[in-house]
Design a protein around this motif. Structure first.
Motif, PDB file in Angstrom:
ATOM      1  N   THR A 241       0.928  -1.192  -0.099  1.00  0.00           N
ATOM      2  CA  THR A 241       0.199  -0.017   0.012  1.00  0.00           C
ATOM      3  C   THR A 241       1.020   1.212  -0.099  1.00  0.00           C
ATOM      4  N   ASP A 242       0.684   2.102  -1.030  1.00  0.00           N
ATOM      5  CA  ASP A 242       1.119   3.403  -0.926  1.00  0.00           C
ATOM      6  C   ASP A 242       0.805   4.275   0.383  1.00  0.00           C
ATOM      7  N   ALA A 243       1.890   4.913   1.168  1.00  0.00           N
ATOM      8  CA  ALA A 243       1.622   5.477   2.185  1.00  0.00           C
ATOM      9  C   ALA A 243       0.962   6.881   1.897  1.00  0.00           C
ATOM     10  N   ARG A 244      -0.129   7.184   2.371  1.00  0.00           N
ATOM     11  CA  ARG A 244      -1.001   8.310   2.143  1.00  0.00           C
ATOM     12  C   ARG A 244      -1.917   8.834   3.213  1.00  0.00           C
ATOM     13  N   PHE A 245      -1.170  10.067   3.863  1.00  0.00           N
ATOM     14  CA  PHE A 245      -2.101  10.512   5.189  1.00  0.00           C
ATOM     15  C   PHE A 245      -3.391  10.815   4.579  1.00  0.00           C
ATOM     16  N   ASP A 246      -4.568  10.344   5.446  1.00  0.00           N
ATOM     17  CA  ASP A 246      -5.738  10.683   4.950  1.00  0.00           C
ATOM     18  C   ASP A 246      -6.543  11.648   6.130  1.00  0.00           C
ATOM     19  N   GLU A 247      -6.628  13.121   5.867  1.00  0.00           N
ATOM     20  CA  GLU A 247      -7.291  13.925   6.634  1.00  0.00           C
ATOM     21  C   GLU A 247      -8.521  13.558   7.278  1.00  0.00           C
ATOM     22  N   LEU A 248      -9.437  12.935   6.150  1.00  0.00           N
ATOM     23  CA  LEU A 248     -10.915  12.294   6.587  1.00  0.00           C
ATOM     24  C   LEU A 248     -10.692  11.382   7.718  1.00  0.00           C
ATOM     25  N   ILE A 249      -9.889  10.365   7.525  1.00  0.00           N
ATOM     26  CA  ILE A 249      -9.786   9.285   8.331  1.00  0.00           C
ATOM     27  C   ILE A 249      -8.907   9.531   9.847  1.00  0.00           C
ATOM     28  N   HIS A 250      -8.198  10.584   9.795  1.00  0.00           N
ATOM     29  CA  HIS A 250      -7.461  10.909  10.850  1.00  0.00           C
ATOM     30  C   HIS A 250      -7.918  11.348  12.219  1.00  0.00           C
ATOM     31  N   PRO A 251      -9.077  11.868  12.284  1.00  0.00           N
ATOM     32  CA  PRO A 251      -9.508  12.200  13.399  1.00  0.00           C
ATOM     33  C   PRO A 251      -9.758  10.966  14.364  1.00  0.00           C
ATOM     34  N   SER A 252      -9.683  10.973  15.792  1.00  0.00           N
ATOM     35  CA  SER A 252      -9.662   9.867  16.450  1.00  0.00           C
ATOM     36  C   SER A 252     -10.862   9.018  16.425  1.00  0.00           C
ATOM     37  N   THR A 253     -12.154   9.720  16.322  1.00  0.00           N
ATOM     38  CA  THR A 253     -13.346   9.153  16.279  1.00  0.00           C
ATOM     39  C   THR A 253     -13.588   8.172  15.246  1.00  0.00           C
ATOM     40  N   ARG A 254     -13.050   9.027  13.533  1.00  0.00           N
ATOM     41  CA  ARG A 254     -13.166   8.205  12.502  1.00  0.00           C
ATOM     42  C   ARG A 254     -12.101   7.170  12.371  1.00  0.00           C
ATOM     43  N   LEU A 255     -10.912   7.476  12.928  1.00  0.00           N
ATOM     44  CA  LEU A 255     -10.025   6.473  12.851  1.00  0.00           C
ATOM     45  C   LEU A 255     -10.346   5.077  13.462  1.00  0.00           C
ATOM     46  N   SER A 256     -11.049   5.126  14.858  1.00  0.00           N
ATOM     47  CA  SER A 256     -11.456   4.219  15.634  1.00  0.00           C
ATOM     48  C   SER A 256     -12.527   3.453  14.846  1.00  0.00           C
ATOM     49  N   LEU A 257     -13.440   4.106  14.279  1.00  0.00           N
ATOM     50  CA  LEU A 257     -14.545   3.697  13.181  1.00  0.00           C
ATOM     51  C   LEU A 257     -14.172   2.890  12.278  1.00  0.00           C
ATOM     52  N   VAL A 258     -13.121   3.266  11.597  1.00  0.00           N
ATOM     53  CA  VAL A 258     -12.639   2.776  10.295  1.00  0.00           C
ATOM     54  C   VAL A 258     -11.783   1.691  10.669  1.00  0.00           C
ATOM     55  N   ALA A 259     -11.114   1.561  11.772  1.00  0.00           N
ATOM     56  CA  ALA A 259     -10.506   0.638  12.245  1.00  0.00           C
ATOM     57  C   ALA A 259     -11.403  -0.637  12.774  1.00  0.00           C
ATOM     58  N   THR A 260     -12.342  -0.158  13.353  1.00  0.00           N
ATOM     59  CA  THR A 260     -13.488  -1.413  13.637  1.00  0.00           C
ATOM     60  C   THR A 260     -13.787  -1.993  12.476  1.00  0.00           C
ATOM     61  N   LEU A 261     -14.132  -1.180  11.316  1.00  0.00           N
ATOM     62  CA  LEU A 261     -14.852  -1.835  10.250  1.00  0.00           C
ATOM     63  C   LEU A 261     -13.971  -2.546   9.289  1.00  0.00           C
ATOM     64  N   ALA A 262     -12.586  -2.247   9.672  1.00  0.00           N
ATOM     65  CA  ALA A 262     -11.318  -2.976   8.817  1.00  0.00           C
ATOM     66  C   ALA A 262     -11.477  -4.503   9.381  1.00  0.00           C
ATOM     67  N   ALA A 263     -11.772  -4.654  10.652  1.00  0.00           N
ATOM     68  CA  ALA A 263     -11.836  -5.940  11.065  1.00  0.00           C
ATOM     69  C   ALA A 263     -12.915  -6.876  10.791  1.00  0.00           C
ATOM     70  N   VAL A 264     -14.066  -6.349  10.271  1.00  0.00           N
ATOM     71  CA  VAL A 264     -15.091  -7.327  10.026  1.00  0.00           C
ATOM     72  C   VAL A 264     -15.876  -7.080   8.836  1.00  0.00           C
ATOM     73  N   ASP A 265     -16.616  -8.007   8.270  1.00  0.00           N
ATOM     74  CA  ASP A 265     -17.223  -7.777   6.883  1.00  0.00           C
ATOM     75  C   ASP A 265     -18.226  -6.617   7.118  1.00  0.00           C
ATOM     76  N   TRP A 266     -19.258  -6.868   8.132  1.00  0.00           N
ATOM     77  CA  TRP A 266     -20.273  -5.972   8.305  1.00  0.00           C
ATOM     78  C   TRP A 266     -20.355  -5.594   9.695  1.00  0.00           C
ATOM     79  N   ALA A 267     -20.764  -4.663  10.040  1.00  0.00           N
ATOM     80  CA  ALA A 267     -21.056  -4.359  11.766  1.00  0.00           C
ATOM     81  C   ALA A 267     -22.450  -3.549  11.864  1.00  0.00           C
ATOM     82  N   GLU A 268     -23.194  -4.043  12.884  1.00  0.00           N
ATOM     83  CA  GLU A 268     -24.366  -3.515  13.105  1.00  0.00           C
ATOM     84  C   GLU A 268     -24.167  -1.863  14.028  1.00  0.00           C
ATOM     85  N   PHE A 269     -24.873  -1.388  13.746  1.00  0.00           N
ATOM     86  CA  PHE A 269     -24.896   0.241  14.282  1.00  0.00           C
ATOM     87  C   PHE A 269     -24.643   0.081  15.912  1.00  0.00           C
ATOM     88  N   ALA A 270     -25.450  -0.702  16.522  1.00  0.00           N
ATOM     89  CA  ALA A 270     -25.229  -0.803  18.081  1.00  0.00           C
ATOM     90  C   ALA A 270     -23.931  -1.249  18.427  1.00  0.00           C
TER      91      ALA A 270
END
Length: 104
Positions: A2-31
């Protein structure tokens, strides 16, 4: 690789945690996501909408019993952006790591 590319959209801690969680699963329920990243319904909905508008996340409503539940998944573009962001963070950390051997 993967090419290293800093992403301002993902970087805020809330979104980074959310994306990291989604990266570990196929689908995740809202709750599940709400509990995992410790956000209110409205805050999580806003973050998912932001990521969905960027093409990083896809959501759908599914019928579960008599209720509709919202599910989210990371898209291919979202996974690429996340992997690039993590590679950029690793490069930043590696550049700041002390060199091996005695320090003067």
């Amino acid at each position: 690789m993967t090419d290293a590319r800093f992403d301002e959209l993902i970087h805020p801690s809330t979104r980074l945690s959310l994306v990291a969680t989604l990266a570990a699963v196929d689908w995740a329920e809202f709750a599940f996501l709400k509990d995992r990243v410790q956000l209110s319904d409205s805050a999580l909905s806003k973050q998912l909408t932001t990521l969905e508008e960027a093409g990083y996340v896809a959501t759908e409503r599914r019928l579960s019993g008599s209720r509709h539940k919202r599910y989210a998944r990371l898209t291919g573009a979202g996974r690429d952006a996340f992997n690039g962001h993590i590679a950029a963070l690793r490069a930043i950390l590696a550049a700041g790591a002390p060199a091996e051997g005695p320090q003067l």
